[in-house]
Design a protein around this motif. Structure first.
Motif, PDB file in Angstrom:
ATOM      1  N   GLU A 158       1.539   0.186   0.728  1.00  0.00           N
ATOM      2  CA  GLU A 158       1.553   0.424   2.177  1.00  0.00           C
ATOM      3  C   GLU A 158       2.192   1.786   2.454  1.00  0.00           C
ATOM      4  OE1 GLU A 158       0.706  -0.276   6.086  1.00  0.00           O
ATOM      5  OE2 GLU A 158       0.137  -1.545   4.383  1.00  0.00           O
ATOM      6  N   PRO A 159       1.477   2.692   3.140  1.00  0.00           N
ATOM      7  CA  PRO A 159       2.050   4.025   3.368  1.00  0.00           C
ATOM      8  C   PRO A 159       3.172   4.033   4.403  1.00  0.00           C
ATOM      9  CG  PRO A 159      -0.187   3.881   4.275  1.00  0.00           C
ATOM     10  CD  PRO A 159       0.117   2.568   3.624  1.00  0.00           C
ATOM     11  N   ARG A 160       4.025   5.019   4.273  1.00  0.00           N
ATOM     12  CA  ARG A 160       5.052   5.251   5.289  1.00  0.00           C
ATOM     13  C   ARG A 160       4.380   5.658   6.599  1.00  0.00           C
ATOM     14  NH1 ARG A 160       8.116   9.874   4.720  1.00  0.00           N
ATOM     15  NH2 ARG A 160       6.266  10.904   3.885  1.00  0.00           N
ATOM     16  N   THR A 161       5.049   5.415   7.708  1.00  0.00           N
ATOM     17  CA  THR A 161       4.517   5.827   9.007  1.00  0.00           C
ATOM     18  C   THR A 161       4.278   7.328   9.041  1.00  0.00           C
ATOM     19  OG1 THR A 161       5.698   4.019  10.085  1.00  0.00           O
ATOM     20  CG2 THR A 161       4.926   5.807  11.492  1.00  0.00           C
ATOM     21  N   ALA A 162       5.173   8.086   8.401  1.00  0.00           N
ATOM     22  CA  ALA A 162       5.090   9.546   8.434  1.00  0.00           C
ATOM     23  C   ALA A 162       4.213  10.131   7.339  1.00  0.00           C
ATOM     24  CB  ALA A 162       6.496  10.137   8.328  1.00  0.00           C
ATOM     25  N   ALA A 163       3.576   9.293   6.540  1.00  0.00           N
ATOM     26  CA  ALA A 163       2.789   9.802   5.412  1.00  0.00           C
ATOM     27  C   ALA A 163       1.604  10.635   5.889  1.00  0.00           C
ATOM     28  CB  ALA A 163       2.295   8.640   4.558  1.00  0.00           C
ATOM     29  N   GLY A 164       1.365  11.741   5.194  1.00  0.00           N
ATOM     30  CA  GLY A 164       0.202  12.571   5.463  1.00  0.00           C
ATOM     31  C   GLY A 164      -1.024  12.033   4.741  1.00  0.00           C
ATOM     32  N   PRO A 165      -2.181  12.673   4.925  1.00  0.00           N
ATOM     33  CA  PRO A 165      -3.427  12.174   4.345  1.00  0.00           C
ATOM     34  C   PRO A 165      -3.417  12.091   2.814  1.00  0.00           C
ATOM     35  CG  PRO A 165      -3.902  13.789   6.050  1.00  0.00           C
ATOM     36  CD  PRO A 165      -2.426  13.808   5.838  1.00  0.00           C
ATOM     37  N   LEU A 166      -2.823  13.079   2.144  1.00  0.00           N
ATOM     38  CA  LEU A 166      -2.830  13.030   0.683  1.00  0.00           C
ATOM     39  C   LEU A 166      -1.864  11.981   0.167  1.00  0.00           C
ATOM     40  CD1 LEU A 166      -3.930  13.945  -1.965  1.00  0.00           C
ATOM     41  CD2 LEU A 166      -2.403  15.943  -1.897  1.00  0.00           C
ATOM     42  N   VAL A 215      -2.279  18.895   1.819  1.00  0.00           N
ATOM     43  CA  VAL A 215      -3.297  19.935   1.935  1.00  0.00           C
ATOM     44  C   VAL A 215      -4.080  19.682   3.222  1.00  0.00           C
ATOM     45  CG1 VAL A 215      -3.515  20.323  -0.552  1.00  0.00           C
ATOM     46  CG2 VAL A 215      -4.920  18.592   0.533  1.00  0.00           C
ATOM     47  N   ASP A 216      -5.027  20.537   3.499  1.00  0.00           N
ATOM     48  CA  ASP A 216      -5.860  20.402   4.696  1.00  0.00           C
ATOM     49  C   ASP A 216      -6.497  19.007   4.732  1.00  0.00           C
ATOM     50  OD1 ASP A 216      -7.770  20.552   6.697  1.00  0.00           O
ATOM     51  OD2 ASP A 216      -8.466  22.539   6.126  1.00  0.00           O
ATOM     52  N   PRO A 217      -6.289  18.251   5.803  1.00  0.00           N
ATOM     53  CA  PRO A 217      -6.911  16.924   5.890  1.00  0.00           C
ATOM     54  C   PRO A 217      -8.424  16.944   5.710  1.00  0.00           C
ATOM     55  CG  PRO A 217      -5.281  17.186   7.614  1.00  0.00           C
ATOM     56  CD  PRO A 217      -5.425  18.534   6.958  1.00  0.00           C
ATOM     57  N   ARG A 234      -1.189   9.259   1.680  1.00  0.00           N
ATOM     58  CA  ARG A 234      -1.888   7.990   1.923  1.00  0.00           C
ATOM     59  C   ARG A 234      -2.941   7.730   0.844  1.00  0.00           C
ATOM     60  NH1 ARG A 234      -1.126   5.566   6.871  1.00  0.00           N
ATOM     61  NH2 ARG A 234       0.347   6.681   8.194  1.00  0.00           N
ATOM     62  N   LEU A 235      -3.620   8.793   0.413  1.00  0.00           N
ATOM     63  CA  LEU A 235      -4.594   8.632  -0.672  1.00  0.00           C
ATOM     64  C   LEU A 235      -3.880   8.233  -1.956  1.00  0.00           C
ATOM     65  CD1 LEU A 235      -7.633   8.940  -1.441  1.00  0.00           C
ATOM     66  CD2 LEU A 235      -7.067  11.288  -2.138  1.00  0.00           C
ATOM     67  N   ALA A 236      -2.733   8.861  -2.206  1.00  0.00           N
ATOM     68  CA  ALA A 236      -1.942   8.490  -3.384  1.00  0.00           C
ATOM     69  C   ALA A 236      -1.503   7.030  -3.290  1.00  0.00           C
ATOM     70  CB  ALA A 236      -0.736   9.418  -3.521  1.00  0.00           C
ATOM     71  N   ASN A 237      -1.082   6.602  -2.099  1.00  0.00           N
ATOM     72  CA  ASN A 237      -0.694   5.198  -1.907  1.00  0.00           C
ATOM     73  C   ASN A 237      -1.872   4.267  -2.150  1.00  0.00           C
ATOM     74  OD1 ASN A 237       1.380   6.059   0.967  1.00  0.00           O
ATOM     75  ND2 ASN A 237       1.935   6.056  -1.181  1.00  0.00           N
ATOM     76  N   PHE A 238      -3.063   4.668  -1.703  1.00  0.00           N
ATOM     77  CA  PHE A 238      -4.253   3.850  -1.920  1.00  0.00           C
ATOM     78  C   PHE A 238      -4.544   3.695  -3.410  1.00  0.00           C
ATOM     79  CE2 PHE A 238      -8.849   3.111  -2.244  1.00  0.00           C
ATOM     80  CZ  PHE A 238      -9.004   2.025  -1.390  1.00  0.00           C
ATOM     81  N   SER A 239      -4.176   4.726  -4.180  1.00  0.00           N
ATOM     82  CA  SER A 239      -4.407   4.661  -5.632  1.00  0.00           C
ATOM     83  C   SER A 239      -3.318   3.860  -6.344  1.00  0.00           C
ATOM     84  CB  SER A 239      -4.478   6.066  -6.234  1.00  0.00           C
ATOM     85  OG  SER A 239      -3.187   6.619  -6.370  1.00  0.00           O
ATOM     86  N   GLY A 240      -2.306   3.406  -5.592  1.00  0.00           N
ATOM     87  CA  GLY A 240      -1.256   2.598  -6.188  1.00  0.00           C
ATOM     88  C   GLY A 240       0.044   3.335  -6.440  1.00  0.00           C
ATOM     89  N   ARG A 241       0.140   4.592  -6.040  1.00  0.00           N
ATOM     90  CA  ARG A 241       1.368   5.348  -6.239  1.00  0.00           C
ATOM     91  C   ARG A 241       2.331   5.066  -5.087  1.00  0.00           C
ATOM     92  NH1 ARG A 241      -2.555   7.910  -8.777  1.00  0.00           N
ATOM     93  NH2 ARG A 241      -2.187   9.547 -10.309  1.00  0.00           N
ATOM     94  N   SER A 242       3.575   4.826  -5.431  1.00  0.00           N
ATOM     95  CA  SER A 242       4.600   4.620  -4.422  1.00  0.00           C
ATOM     96  C   SER A 242       5.231   5.961  -4.064  1.00  0.00           C
ATOM     97  CB  SER A 242       5.673   3.677  -4.947  1.00  0.00           C
ATOM     98  OG  SER A 242       6.737   3.582  -4.011  1.00  0.00           O
ATOM     99  N   SER A 243       5.526   6.136  -2.784  1.00  0.00           N
ATOM    100  CA  SER A 243       6.222   7.341  -2.328  1.00  0.00           C
ATOM    101  C   SER A 243       7.747   7.209  -2.443  1.00  0.00           C
ATOM    102  CB  SER A 243       5.873   7.617  -0.856  1.00  0.00           C
ATOM    103  OG  SER A 243       4.489   7.673  -0.671  1.00  0.00           O
ATOM    104  N   ASP A 244       8.226   5.988  -2.689  1.00  0.00           N
ATOM    105  CA  ASP A 244       9.669   5.742  -2.716  1.00  0.00           C
ATOM    106  C   ASP A 244      10.362   6.660  -3.732  1.00  0.00           C
ATOM    107  OD1 ASP A 244       9.268   3.809  -0.859  1.00  0.00           O
ATOM    108  OD2 ASP A 244       9.583   2.108  -2.230  1.00  0.00           O
ATOM    109  N   GLY A 245      11.354   7.364  -3.249  1.00  0.00           N
ATOM    110  CA  GLY A 245      12.123   8.238  -4.123  1.00  0.00           C
ATOM    111  C   GLY A 245      11.511   9.588  -4.356  1.00  0.00           C
ATOM    112  N   TRP A 246      10.314   9.813  -3.789  1.00  0.00           N
ATOM    113  CA  TRP A 246       9.625  11.090  -4.030  1.00  0.00           C
ATOM    114  C   TRP A 246       9.493  11.932  -2.776  1.00  0.00           C
ATOM    115  CZ3 TRP A 246       9.455  12.352  -8.869  1.00  0.00           C
ATOM    116  CH2 TRP A 246       9.397  11.338  -9.852  1.00  0.00           C
ATOM    117  N   VAL A 247       9.354  11.312  -1.620  1.00  0.00           N
ATOM    118  CA  VAL A 247       9.204  12.068  -0.369  1.00  0.00           C
ATOM    119  C   VAL A 247      10.195  11.560   0.660  1.00  0.00           C
ATOM    120  CG1 VAL A 247       6.790  12.634  -0.766  1.00  0.00           C
ATOM    121  CG2 VAL A 247       7.378  10.524   0.421  1.00  0.00           C
TER     122      VAL A 247
END
Length: 197
Positions: free
Chosen positions: A174-182, A142-144, A184-197
């Protein structure tokens, strides 16, 4: 652990309303065959997550009206955009009085001023919105400008150095280099992006 409230001068209601508009669009685009799909939030499939998103709005209304969300289940049997939207209208009306932002309330994470409750539920919409978006193949950013104040509040409330894994969030990812702001927020909350994006 000391919780630091960094939001006393900020009004989160517009942020919440904007996040709710985004989540409504996500809910409206969920197809029936997607309801049993898993999500990045391990405890929820798409159906349960969508019902939880609806329930969070009811809980925010209860906080405004009763000072606590305890009278409303964190899970709802309904999970459609129309039900969500109806509750959002009620929530905005329930929180219309400025004085509520400084009133003491009880939330699942403790006793806080009303504004901190609204910030928390805006964060809930964004994080679980990300879960729903990536689980159902929808745009997950979403909008940063919407993410920035929520991220600032979140980091102030629960800084990395005060994090106890699993209480109430998993360890920071740790967020991916290409991760967007949301993401990154999800990563900060403990959610992994692996397999999802």
């Amino acid at each position: 652990m000391t919780i630091i409230d960094t939001t006393q001068q900020n009004d989160p209601r517009d942020v919440y309303a904007t996040a709710a508009t985004w989540v409504s669009g996500l809910l409206g685009a969920v197809r029936s065959e997607q309801l049993d799909l898993p999500t990045p939030c391990d405890e929820f499939d798409v159906r349960t997550l969508a019902g939880h998103l609806v329930a969070t709005v009811g809980r925010l209304i209860a906080i405004a009206e009763l000072g606590s969300p305890d009278s409303v289940s964190p899970f709802s049997a309904v999970h459609d955009a129309a039900s969500f939207d109806e509750l959002v209208v009620q929530a905005r009306a329930a929180w219309a009085e400025d004085a509520l932002l400084d009133a003491p309330v009880v939330v699942p994470w403790g006793a806080v001023p009303g504004r901190s409750a609204v910030w928390g539920y805006a964060r809930e919409l964004l994080l679980h919105g990300w879960d729903l978006a990536v689980a159902t193949g929808q745009p997950a950013e979403v909008d940063p400008a919407l993410i920035e104040p929520v991220a600032e509040e979140f980091r102030g409330m629960l800084p990395a150095e005060a994090r106890v894994p699993g209480v109430p969030f998993d360890s920071i990812v740790e967020p991916r280099t290409a991760a967007g702001p949301l993401e990154r927020l999800a990563n900060f909350s403990g959610r992994s992006s692996d397999g999802w994006v």
